[in-house]
Design a protein around this motif. Structure first.
Motif, PDB file in Angstrom:
ATOM      1  N   ALA A  14      -8.827  -2.663   5.375  1.00 44.46           N
ATOM      2  CA  ALA A  14      -7.868  -1.568   5.495  1.00 44.46           C
ATOM      3  C   ALA A  14      -7.133  -1.399   4.176  1.00 44.46           C
ATOM      4  CB  ALA A  14      -6.872  -1.876   6.610  1.00 44.46           C
ATOM      5  N   SER A  15      -6.648  -0.203   3.957  1.00 45.58           N
ATOM      6  CA  SER A  15      -5.801   0.092   2.807  1.00 45.58           C
ATOM      7  C   SER A  15      -4.342   0.006   3.258  1.00 45.58           C
ATOM      8  CB  SER A  15      -6.096   1.510   2.304  1.00 45.58           C
ATOM      9  OG  SER A  15      -5.031   1.986   1.527  1.00 45.58           O
ATOM     10  N   PRO A  16      -3.449  -0.428   2.385  1.00 41.76           N
ATOM     11  CA  PRO A  16      -2.039  -0.476   2.773  1.00 41.76           C
ATOM     12  C   PRO A  16      -1.477   0.900   3.097  1.00 41.76           C
ATOM     13  CG  PRO A  16      -2.360  -1.401   0.557  1.00 41.76           C
ATOM     14  CD  PRO A  16      -3.684  -0.931   1.040  1.00 41.76           C
ATOM     15  N   ASP A  17      -2.140   1.956   2.616  1.00 44.98           N
ATOM     16  CA  ASP A  17      -1.661   3.315   2.860  1.00 44.98           C
ATOM     17  C   ASP A  17      -2.282   3.970   4.086  1.00 44.98           C
ATOM     18  OD1 ASP A  17       0.102   3.344   0.653  1.00 44.98           O
ATOM     19  OD2 ASP A  17      -1.596   3.674  -0.676  1.00 44.98           O
ATOM     20  N   ASP A  31     -14.229  -4.664  17.349  1.00 48.68           N
ATOM     21  CA  ASP A  31     -13.844  -5.620  18.389  1.00 48.68           C
ATOM     22  C   ASP A  31     -13.195  -6.866  17.783  1.00 48.68           C
ATOM     23  OD1 ASP A  31     -13.493  -6.532  20.982  1.00 48.68           O
ATOM     24  OD2 ASP A  31     -15.448  -7.534  21.035  1.00 48.68           O
ATOM     25  N   VAL A  32     -12.190  -6.624  16.917  1.00 48.33           N
ATOM     26  CA  VAL A  32     -11.447  -7.710  16.277  1.00 48.33           C
ATOM     27  C   VAL A  32      -9.954  -7.464  16.447  1.00 48.33           C
ATOM     28  CG1 VAL A  32     -13.243  -8.223  14.575  1.00 48.33           C
ATOM     29  CG2 VAL A  32     -11.439  -6.575  14.000  1.00 48.33           C
ATOM     30  N   GLY A  33      -9.172  -8.506  16.254  1.00 41.95           N
ATOM     31  CA  GLY A  33      -7.731  -8.394  16.367  1.00 41.95           C
ATOM     32  C   GLY A  33      -7.014  -8.465  15.035  1.00 41.95           C
ATOM     33  N   SER A  34      -7.768  -8.562  13.937  1.00 36.94           N
ATOM     34  CA  SER A  34      -7.144  -8.592  12.621  1.00 36.94           C
ATOM     35  C   SER A  34      -8.092  -8.009  11.583  1.00 36.94           C
ATOM     36  CB  SER A  34      -6.741 -10.014  12.231  1.00 36.94           C
ATOM     37  OG  SER A  34      -7.868 -10.850  12.124  1.00 36.94           O
ATOM     38  N   VAL A  35      -7.498  -7.391  10.568  1.00 36.56           N
ATOM     39  CA  VAL A  35      -8.268  -6.752   9.501  1.00 36.56           C
ATOM     40  C   VAL A  35      -7.592  -7.085   8.178  1.00 36.56           C
ATOM     41  CG1 VAL A  35      -9.029  -4.533   8.547  1.00 36.56           C
ATOM     42  CG2 VAL A  35      -8.977  -4.857  11.023  1.00 36.56           C
ATOM     43  N   PRO A  36      -8.365  -7.515   7.176  1.00 33.77           N
ATOM     44  CA  PRO A  36      -7.781  -7.743   5.853  1.00 33.77           C
ATOM     45  C   PRO A  36      -7.318  -6.418   5.249  1.00 33.77           C
ATOM     46  CG  PRO A  36     -10.061  -8.543   5.955  1.00 33.77           C
ATOM     47  CD  PRO A  36      -9.792  -7.805   7.213  1.00 33.77           C
ATOM     48  N   VAL A  37      -6.266  -6.488   4.452  1.00 37.70           N
ATOM     49  CA  VAL A  37      -5.741  -5.316   3.763  1.00 37.70           C
ATOM     50  C   VAL A  37      -5.961  -5.525   2.265  1.00 37.70           C
ATOM     51  CG1 VAL A  37      -3.716  -3.869   3.352  1.00 37.70           C
ATOM     52  CG2 VAL A  37      -3.993  -5.023   5.563  1.00 37.70           C
ATOM     53  N   GLY A  38      -6.654  -4.565   1.662  1.00 39.48           N
ATOM     54  CA  GLY A  38      -6.960  -4.686   0.244  1.00 39.48           C
ATOM     55  C   GLY A  38      -6.453  -3.507  -0.549  1.00 39.48           C
ATOM     56  N   GLU A  39      -6.090  -3.794  -1.781  1.00 39.05           N
ATOM     57  CA  GLU A  39      -5.653  -2.764  -2.707  1.00 39.05           C
ATOM     58  C   GLU A  39      -6.428  -2.995  -3.996  1.00 39.05           C
ATOM     59  OE1 GLU A  39      -1.485  -0.625  -3.014  1.00 39.05           O
ATOM     60  OE2 GLU A  39      -1.376  -2.733  -3.565  1.00 39.05           O
ATOM     61  N   LEU A  43      -6.947  -8.791  -2.212  1.00 39.28           N
ATOM     62  CA  LEU A  43      -6.437  -8.947  -0.856  1.00 39.28           C
ATOM     63  C   LEU A  43      -4.911  -8.982  -0.941  1.00 39.28           C
ATOM     64  CD1 LEU A  43      -7.241  -9.543   2.117  1.00 39.28           C
ATOM     65  CD2 LEU A  43      -7.099 -11.964   1.535  1.00 39.28           C
ATOM     66  N   VAL A  44      -4.238  -8.075  -0.233  1.00 40.61           N
ATOM     67  CA  VAL A  44      -2.780  -8.007  -0.308  1.00 40.61           C
ATOM     68  C   VAL A  44      -2.101  -8.315   1.022  1.00 40.61           C
ATOM     69  CG1 VAL A  44      -2.756  -6.413  -2.260  1.00 40.61           C
ATOM     70  CG2 VAL A  44      -2.728  -5.495   0.065  1.00 40.61           C
ATOM     71  N   GLY A  45      -2.887  -8.434   2.086  1.00 37.40           N
ATOM     72  CA  GLY A  45      -2.299  -8.731   3.377  1.00 37.40           C
ATOM     73  C   GLY A  45      -3.328  -8.778   4.483  1.00 37.40           C
ATOM     74  N   MET A  46      -2.827  -9.012   5.667  1.00 40.54           N
ATOM     75  CA  MET A  46      -3.626  -8.949   6.891  1.00 40.54           C
ATOM     76  C   MET A  46      -2.806  -8.137   7.882  1.00 40.54           C
ATOM     77  SD  MET A  46      -6.552 -10.661   6.789  1.00 40.54           S
ATOM     78  CE  MET A  46      -7.038 -11.133   8.438  1.00 40.54           C
ATOM     79  N   MET A  71       2.232  -5.043   7.894  1.00 40.04           N
ATOM     80  CA  MET A  71       1.227  -6.088   7.632  1.00 40.04           C
ATOM     81  C   MET A  71       1.904  -7.404   7.264  1.00 40.04           C
ATOM     82  SD  MET A  71      -0.280  -5.093   3.899  1.00 40.04           S
ATOM     83  CE  MET A  71       0.623  -5.528   2.414  1.00 40.04           C
ATOM     84  N   THR A  72       1.159  -8.461   7.407  1.00 37.82           N
ATOM     85  CA  THR A  72       1.594  -9.777   6.975  1.00 37.82           C
ATOM     86  C   THR A  72       1.164  -9.948   5.526  1.00 37.82           C
ATOM     87  OG1 THR A  72       1.353 -10.647   9.212  1.00 37.82           O
ATOM     88  CG2 THR A  72       1.347 -12.252   7.406  1.00 37.82           C
ATOM     89  N   SER A  73       2.130 -10.179   4.654  1.00 32.43           N
ATOM     90  CA  SER A  73       1.829 -10.335   3.232  1.00 32.43           C
ATOM     91  C   SER A  73       1.561 -11.781   2.844  1.00 32.43           C
ATOM     92  CB  SER A  73       2.995  -9.806   2.385  1.00 32.43           C
ATOM     93  OG  SER A  73       3.193  -8.451   2.628  1.00 32.43           O
ATOM     94  N   ASP A  74       2.051 -12.714   3.646  1.00 33.94           N
ATOM     95  CA  ASP A  74       1.833 -14.140   3.383  1.00 33.94           C
ATOM     96  C   ASP A  74       0.454 -14.503   3.926  1.00 33.94           C
ATOM     97  OD1 ASP A  74       2.100 -16.839   2.809  1.00 33.94           O
ATOM     98  OD2 ASP A  74       3.265 -17.253   4.620  1.00 33.94           O
TER      99      ASP A  74
END
Length: 145
Positions: A14-17, A31-39, A43-46, A71-74
């Protein structure tokens, strides 16, 4: 066995925007409960279904709210060249079901899920991770009371 032998390389990012609505659709499609967030290539978050429920829906935020707001940044992650036996302990300690996998240049190269651990290391290894997740959840719930 190294993480690279067990992880999934087919990862939706996913994008942070992006909107929470977009990410919820990705979660439903995969069918997942989490997606990495990339910029860019970092990797900038989940973003998790729990983030959406607790940090957005419960606070009355719109489905059009940007991922970066909830999103979770840690980010907890592992490296592709680590041994799965080492990562199993960390998954339990971090109380995660899916862990982003990075190369040594800290670029996202995959996701390691409990199902991947069970498929490659057997149910005992996956059980150890789940046991850590459950014991952490119980500790957390008693600490809140």
């Amino acid at each position: 066995m190294q993480v690279s032998k067990a992880m999934s390389r087919d990862v939706r990012i996913a994008s942070p925007d992006q909107s929470l609505c977009d990410v919820a659709r990705i979660m439903a499609d995969c069918d997942v409960g989490s997606v990495p967030v990339g910029e860019g290539d970092r990797l900038v978050g989940m973003i998790t279904d729990r983030d959406i429920a607790v940090r957005a829906v419960a606070l009355g935020k719109s489905p059009e709210t940007k991922v970066r707001e909830v999103m979770t940044s840690d980010i907890k992650y592992c490296f592709e060249d680590e041994e799965i036996s080492h990562v199993v302990q960390n998954i339990g300690d971090f109380q995660l079901h899916r862990l982003p996998v990075l190369n040594r240049e800290k670029r996202l190269v995959g996701i390691l899920a409990l199902a991947d651990i069970a498929a490659t290391e057997g149910p005992r290894a996956a059980g150890e991770a789940v046991s850590g997740i459950l014991s952490g959840a119980h500790q957390g719930s008693s600490a809140r009371h």
